[in-house]
Scaffold this motif. Structure first.
Motif, short mmCIF file in Angstrom:
data_model
loop_
_atom_site.label_atom_id
_atom_site.label_comp_id
_atom_site.label_asym_id
_atom_site.label_seq_id
_atom_site.Cartn_x
_atom_site.Cartn_y
_atom_site.Cartn_z
N ALA A 1 9.05 -18.99 -35.85
CA ALA A 1 8.34 -17.99 -35.04
C ALA A 1 6.97 -17.67 -35.60
N GLU A 2 6.83 -17.66 -36.92
CA GLU A 2 5.55 -17.32 -37.54
C GLU A 2 4.53 -18.45 -37.41
N ALA A 3 5.03 -19.67 -37.25
CA ALA A 3 4.16 -20.84 -37.03
C ALA A 3 3.07 -20.95 -38.09
N LYS A 4 3.45 -20.76 -39.35
CA LYS A 4 2.50 -20.91 -40.45
C LYS A 4 2.89 -22.13 -41.27
N GLY A 5 2.02 -23.10 -41.36
CA GLY A 5 2.32 -24.30 -42.13
C GLY A 5 3.46 -25.07 -41.52
N LYS A 6 4.26 -25.69 -42.37
CA LYS A 6 5.41 -26.46 -41.90
C LYS A 6 6.66 -25.59 -42.03
N ALA B 1 20.47 -18.09 -43.98
CA ALA B 1 19.78 -19.32 -43.59
C ALA B 1 19.26 -19.30 -42.16
N ILE B 2 20.08 -18.87 -41.23
CA ILE B 2 19.69 -18.94 -39.81
C ILE B 2 18.54 -17.98 -39.49
N PRO B 3 18.59 -16.70 -39.90
CA PRO B 3 17.43 -15.84 -39.65
C PRO B 3 16.15 -16.36 -40.31
N ALA B 4 16.28 -16.90 -41.52
CA ALA B 4 15.10 -17.44 -42.21
C ALA B 4 14.48 -18.59 -41.42
N ALA B 5 15.33 -19.45 -40.86
CA ALA B 5 14.82 -20.60 -40.09
C ALA B 5 14.10 -20.13 -38.84
N PHE B 6 14.69 -19.22 -38.10
CA PHE B 6 14.04 -18.74 -36.87
C PHE B 6 12.75 -17.98 -37.18
N ASP B 7 12.73 -17.20 -38.26
CA ASP B 7 11.51 -16.49 -38.65
C ASP B 7 10.41 -17.48 -39.03
N ALA C 1 16.91 -24.84 -44.55
CA ALA C 1 17.49 -23.58 -45.02
C ALA C 1 18.91 -23.79 -45.53
N SER C 2 19.68 -24.60 -44.82
CA SER C 2 21.04 -24.90 -45.25
C SER C 2 21.04 -25.63 -46.59
N ALA C 3 20.13 -26.58 -46.75
CA ALA C 3 20.05 -27.34 -48.00
C ALA C 3 19.75 -26.42 -49.18
N ALA C 4 18.85 -25.45 -48.97
CA ALA C 4 18.53 -24.50 -50.03
C ALA C 4 19.75 -23.66 -50.39
N LEU C 5 20.47 -23.24 -49.37
CA LEU C 5 21.68 -22.43 -49.60
C LEU C 5 22.76 -23.24 -50.31
N ILE D 1 9.15 -26.08 -44.81
CA ILE D 1 8.69 -25.70 -46.15
C ILE D 1 8.70 -24.18 -46.28
N GLU D 2 8.20 -23.49 -45.27
CA GLU D 2 8.15 -22.03 -45.29
C GLU D 2 9.56 -21.43 -45.38
N VAL D 3 10.51 -22.09 -44.74
CA VAL D 3 11.86 -21.51 -44.70
C VAL D 3 12.49 -21.43 -46.08
N ARG D 4 12.14 -22.34 -46.96
CA ARG D 4 12.72 -22.29 -48.31
C ARG D 4 12.26 -21.04 -49.05
N ARG D 5 11.00 -20.65 -48.82
CA ARG D 5 10.51 -19.41 -49.44
C ARG D 5 11.25 -18.20 -48.88
N LYS D 6 11.51 -18.22 -47.60
CA LYS D 6 12.22 -17.11 -46.98
C LYS D 6 13.66 -17.03 -47.47
N VAL D 7 14.30 -18.17 -47.62
CA VAL D 7 15.66 -18.18 -48.18
C VAL D 7 15.64 -17.62 -49.59
N ARG D 8 14.69 -18.07 -50.40
CA ARG D 8 14.57 -17.57 -51.77
C ARG D 8 14.43 -16.05 -51.79
N ASP D 9 13.53 -15.52 -50.95
CA ASP D 9 13.30 -14.07 -50.94
C ASP D 9 14.55 -13.31 -50.50
N ALA D 10 15.27 -13.85 -49.51
CA ALA D 10 16.49 -13.19 -49.04
C ALA D 10 17.58 -13.22 -50.10
#
Length: 217
Positions: A147-152, A138-144, A93-97, A155-164
């Protein structure tokens, strides 16, 4: 584009090389992290201490919100896979930011290497600006993602950062925040580019054959 001019780079260099202006700029950065708090008289050591305490609270709050186990921030930059899922997600998440902050900084004509709080690397200023939004993005995206435990999670966190970033209009905010911390007037950021020559204590016009003036002297 603003980056066609050297004005932002020169302004940034003046701030970074002037102790009082650099401290004032750092205080502005920290004021964005501590809304409503007066940091105008704090030293860098005091600012770092307050930021460290704030980040501990942020991690603890996110762990409680999501139910993700949290011990501490720990990672090996040379061995990504050795980290826990939450630490991998935080690193990703930090790298994406960082990438987004780097694009905005370069697009406006600032110098990524001339950091105010950070120093010594080619992306010091990138870390300065990205850190303004880690607790929010970044931090909320990483914990989410964990917590969702979907895929890796990393990888998922980058999509969440993008959406945020899209939802919170982060790139537009970065432009405004850069103007604020570096004290750049609106008209200065978007004024026309003019090529000049440096001449000791002044600048003079480029595109002129100065040999004639030299001959007259």
């Amino acid at each position: 584009p603003p980056a066609k001019s050297s004005r932002m780079a020169l302004l940034q260099a003046e701030v970074v090389t002037h102790q009082r202006k650099r401290l004032d700029c750092a205080r502005k950065m920290y004021s964005l992290r501590f809304p409503g708090e007066d940091v105008s008289a704090l030293t860098m050591a005091q600012l770092r201490g307050r930021e460290g305490a704030r980040m501990k609270r942020v991690y603890a709050a996110e762990a409680e919100r999501t139910g993700v186990y949290w011990d501490r921030r720990s990672y090996d930059p040379n061995d990504f896979d050795s980290g826990t899922p939450i630490n991998q997600a935080l690193t990703a998440a930090s790298a994406a930011l960082y990438g987004i902050a780097h694009a905005v900084i370069a697009g406006l004509g600032f110098v990524p290497a001339l950091g105010v709080v950070h120093t010594g690397t080619d992306r010091a200023f990138v870390y300065d600006i990205a850190d303004l939004y880690k607790a929010e993005i970044a931090i909320p995206a990483a914990f989410d993602a964990v917590a969702e435990a979907k895929g890796k999670p990393h990888i998922e966190v980058r999509r969440k950062v993008r959406d945020a970033v899209v939802e919170k209009r982060l790139m537009q905010r970065m432009v405004k925040d850069l103007q604020y911390v570096m004290d750049v007037p609106e008209e200065e950021l978007y004024s026309d580019v003019e090529l000049m020559l440096w001449s000791e204590l002044e600048v003079i016009s480029a595109g002129v054959n100065w040999a004639e003036e030299e001959a007259l002297q």
